[in-house]
Design a protein around this motif. Structure first.
Motif, PDB file in Angstrom:
ATOM      1  N   SER A  92       1.621   5.051 -25.127  1.00  0.00           N
ATOM      2  CA  SER A  92       0.145   4.436 -26.320  1.00  0.00           C
ATOM      3  C   SER A  92      -0.065   5.107 -27.200  1.00  0.00           C
ATOM      4  N   VAL A  93      -1.015   4.345 -27.591  1.00  0.00           N
ATOM      5  CA  VAL A  93      -1.657   4.658 -29.166  1.00  0.00           C
ATOM      6  C   VAL A  93      -1.905   6.008 -29.407  1.00  0.00           C
ATOM      7  N   ARG A  94      -3.145   6.429 -28.303  1.00  0.00           N
ATOM      8  CA  ARG A  94      -4.030   7.576 -27.885  1.00  0.00           C
ATOM      9  C   ARG A  94      -2.899   8.905 -28.322  1.00  0.00           C
ATOM     10  N   SER A  95      -1.325   8.953 -27.321  1.00  0.00           N
ATOM     11  CA  SER A  95      -0.639   9.321 -27.081  1.00  0.00           C
ATOM     12  C   SER A  95       0.239   9.991 -28.047  1.00  0.00           C
ATOM     13  N   PHE A  96      -0.086   8.906 -29.366  1.00  0.00           N
ATOM     14  CA  PHE A  96       0.955   9.243 -30.294  1.00  0.00           C
ATOM     15  C   PHE A  96      -0.130  10.107 -31.089  1.00  0.00           C
ATOM     16  N   MET A  97      -1.115   9.406 -31.782  1.00  0.00           N
ATOM     17  CA  MET A  97      -2.534  10.163 -31.859  1.00  0.00           C
ATOM     18  C   MET A  97      -2.644  11.439 -31.623  1.00  0.00           C
ATOM     19  N   LYS A  98      -2.159  11.170 -30.369  1.00  0.00           N
ATOM     20  CA  LYS A  98      -2.645  13.502 -30.250  1.00  0.00           C
ATOM     21  C   LYS A  98      -1.517  14.217 -30.861  1.00  0.00           C
ATOM     22  N   LYS A  99      -0.468  13.162 -30.444  1.00  0.00           N
ATOM     23  CA  LYS A  99       1.116  13.789 -31.009  1.00  0.00           C
ATOM     24  C   LYS A  99       0.951  14.150 -32.754  1.00  0.00           C
ATOM     25  N   GLN A 100       0.819  13.713 -33.120  1.00  0.00           N
ATOM     26  CA  GLN A 100       0.475  13.368 -34.852  1.00  0.00           C
ATOM     27  C   GLN A 100      -0.538  14.332 -35.298  1.00  0.00           C
ATOM     28  N   ARG A 101      -1.432  14.376 -34.200  1.00  0.00           N
ATOM     29  CA  ARG A 101      -2.953  15.369 -34.392  1.00  0.00           C
ATOM     30  C   ARG A 101      -3.423  14.306 -35.469  1.00  0.00           C
ATOM     31  N   VAL A 102      -3.612  13.338 -35.299  1.00  0.00           N
ATOM     32  CA  VAL A 102      -4.217  12.028 -36.567  1.00  0.00           C
ATOM     33  C   VAL A 102      -5.688  11.782 -36.147  1.00  0.00           C
ATOM     34  N   GLY A 103      -6.505  11.506 -36.999  1.00  0.00           N
ATOM     35  CA  GLY A 103      -8.324  11.315 -36.746  1.00  0.00           C
ATOM     36  C   GLY A 103      -9.212  12.772 -36.141  1.00  0.00           C
ATOM     37  N   ARG A 104      -9.934  11.970 -34.574  1.00  0.00           N
ATOM     38  CA  ARG A 104     -10.151  12.973 -34.315  1.00  0.00           C
ATOM     39  C   ARG A 104      -9.511  14.062 -33.006  1.00  0.00           C
ATOM     40  N   PHE A 105      -8.025  13.745 -33.024  1.00  0.00           N
ATOM     41  CA  PHE A 105      -7.294  14.286 -32.350  1.00  0.00           C
ATOM     42  C   PHE A 105      -6.776  15.864 -33.587  1.00  0.00           C
ATOM     43  N   ASN A 106      -7.467  15.878 -34.133  1.00  0.00           N
ATOM     44  CA  ASN A 106      -6.766  17.319 -35.155  1.00  0.00           C
ATOM     45  C   ASN A 106      -7.863  17.790 -35.302  1.00  0.00           C
TER      46      ASN A 106
ATOM     47  N   GLU B 192      -8.705  21.069 -36.082  1.00  0.00           N
ATOM     48  CA  GLU B 192      -8.865  21.569 -37.388  1.00  0.00           C
ATOM     49  C   GLU B 192      -9.673  21.182 -37.922  1.00  0.00           C
ATOM     50  N   GLU B 193      -9.274  20.213 -38.281  1.00  0.00           N
ATOM     51  CA  GLU B 193      -9.596  19.061 -39.441  1.00  0.00           C
ATOM     52  C   GLU B 193     -11.099  18.419 -38.989  1.00  0.00           C
ATOM     53  N   THR B 194     -10.922  17.867 -37.707  1.00  0.00           N
ATOM     54  CA  THR B 194     -12.298  17.722 -36.962  1.00  0.00           C
ATOM     55  C   THR B 194     -13.771  18.545 -37.533  1.00  0.00           C
ATOM     56  N   ALA B 195     -13.248  19.707 -36.988  1.00  0.00           N
ATOM     57  CA  ALA B 195     -14.447  21.080 -37.135  1.00  0.00           C
ATOM     58  C   ALA B 195     -14.491  21.442 -38.278  1.00  0.00           C
ATOM     59  N   LYS B 196     -13.772  21.455 -39.512  1.00  0.00           N
ATOM     60  CA  LYS B 196     -13.935  20.969 -40.866  1.00  0.00           C
ATOM     61  C   LYS B 196     -15.287  19.706 -41.703  1.00  0.00           C
ATOM     62  N   LYS B 197     -14.640  19.066 -41.295  1.00  0.00           N
ATOM     63  CA  LYS B 197     -16.065  18.124 -41.161  1.00  0.00           C
ATOM     64  C   LYS B 197     -17.077  17.907 -40.392  1.00  0.00           C
ATOM     65  N   GLU B 198     -16.899  18.584 -39.468  1.00  0.00           N
ATOM     66  CA  GLU B 198     -18.517  19.128 -38.775  1.00  0.00           C
ATOM     67  C   GLU B 198     -18.995  19.648 -39.822  1.00  0.00           C
ATOM     68  N   ALA B 199     -18.096  21.360 -40.355  1.00  0.00           N
ATOM     69  CA  ALA B 199     -19.084  22.034 -40.369  1.00  0.00           C
ATOM     70  C   ALA B 199     -19.832  21.400 -41.917  1.00  0.00           C
ATOM     71  N   GLN B 200     -18.731  21.133 -42.629  1.00  0.00           N
ATOM     72  CA  GLN B 200     -19.094  19.856 -43.822  1.00  0.00           C
ATOM     73  C   GLN B 200     -20.204  19.423 -43.639  1.00  0.00           C
ATOM     74  N   HIS B 201     -20.290  18.902 -42.919  1.00  0.00           N
ATOM     75  CA  HIS B 201     -21.724  18.133 -42.321  1.00  0.00           C
ATOM     76  C   HIS B 201     -22.431  18.858 -42.567  1.00  0.00           C
ATOM     77  N   ALA B 202     -22.675  20.076 -41.094  1.00  0.00           N
ATOM     78  CA  ALA B 202     -23.478  20.554 -41.179  1.00  0.00           C
ATOM     79  C   ALA B 202     -24.249  21.391 -42.051  1.00  0.00           C
ATOM     80  N   ALA B 203     -23.509  21.777 -43.043  1.00  0.00           N
ATOM     81  CA  ALA B 203     -23.969  22.785 -44.022  1.00  0.00           C
ATOM     82  C   ALA B 203     -24.340  21.616 -45.747  1.00  0.00           C
ATOM     83  N   ARG B 204     -23.621  20.459 -45.647  1.00  0.00           N
ATOM     84  CA  ARG B 204     -24.878  19.749 -45.878  1.00  0.00           C
ATOM     85  C   ARG B 204     -25.895  19.741 -45.704  1.00  0.00           C
TER      86      ARG B 204
END
Length: 246
Positions: free
Chosen positions: A122-136, A138-150
């Protein structure tokens, strides 16, 4: 050389197709050299009626009935079929009109979330394997931290603003505007923190109200809401346009 008349017929003819199964009319080109049996086979792909269950009627360009097309061994060109003639397909399979175009009658295949989660193709499985979008993560946590700081920075800016303070508004791509802080805090029209400003000139978008809620009072087109970090509070006196000069 003997005199005579030679008739040249275009080997291809363009006809209009209609069917008892559909209210649509389509235009298609066919070779006059194919047999009626071959012709029906091509029509089956277009109208959905099995070739063995269709009767054909030929109509003129003005939709006047000409004759039935009922000899499977004959060639299409042996019938008086001209460009823009209409060939009507009569369905004898028992199917109902709209059966092939009404999607509400199509049985839908549904997959549960649990079953979809277990699939590896599935597309979801591919995104998980490739760590894309919300399945990344580290990147998601970074964006959330930036949003909270702003958001924390905007809250601090709002808390430091006093209603009635003079200010300057600097938004990228727009001219600098001067006005007065009339509101500072959260709103109902958008999440986050906002500053309501009454401009010295009619350079705003409202009268201090948005979606029927009044946040502050001012004249029409003198009010606007901007993000706190675009507002600089300071000694910005109103411009003197020399209106009192003689």
């Amino acid at each position: 050389m003997e005199g005579g008349v030679t008739v040249i017929t275009n080997p291809v003819v363009t006809v209009r197709l209609t069917s008892t199964l559909s209210s649509f009319e389509v235009n298609r080109r066919f070779n006059r050299g194919i047999s009626i049996a071959e012709f029906k086979g091509k029509l089956e792909m277009l109208v959905g009626t099995p070739a063995s269950c269709m009767d054909l009627e030929l109509f003129s360009t003005s939709d006047k009935f000409l004759q039935k097309i009922d000899d499977n061994e004959a060639l299409l060109g042996s019938y008086p079929v001209d460009d823009d003639c209409r060939i009507h397909v009569l369905d004898r399979s028992g199917a109902e009109k709209g059966e092939f175009s009404d999607l509400s009658k199509v049985e839908k295949y549904e997959l549960s979330q649990d079953a979809y989660e277990k699939r590896t193709d599935s597309v979801r499985s591919f995104m998980k394997k490739q760590r894309v979008g919300r399945f990344n993560e580290e990147e998601t946590a970074k964006k959330e931290a930036q949003h909270a700081a702003r958001e924390a920075e905007e809250k601090a800016a709002v808390d430091a603003m006093a209603i009635g303070s003079r200010c300057q508004v600097q938004v990228s791509g727009q001219p600098t505007k001067v006005g007065t802080v009339m509101y500072a805090g959260t709103t109902d029209f958008k999440p986050g923190y906002w500053v309501g400003v009454k401009y010295d000139e009619p350079l705003g978008k409202n009268d201090g109200s948005v979606n029927g809620k009044q946040y502050f009072e001012c004249q029409k087109n003198y009010g606007a809401f901007v993000k706190p970090l675009n507002v600089i509070v300071g000694d910005f006196p109103e411009e003197d346009y020399g209106l009192d000069e003689m």
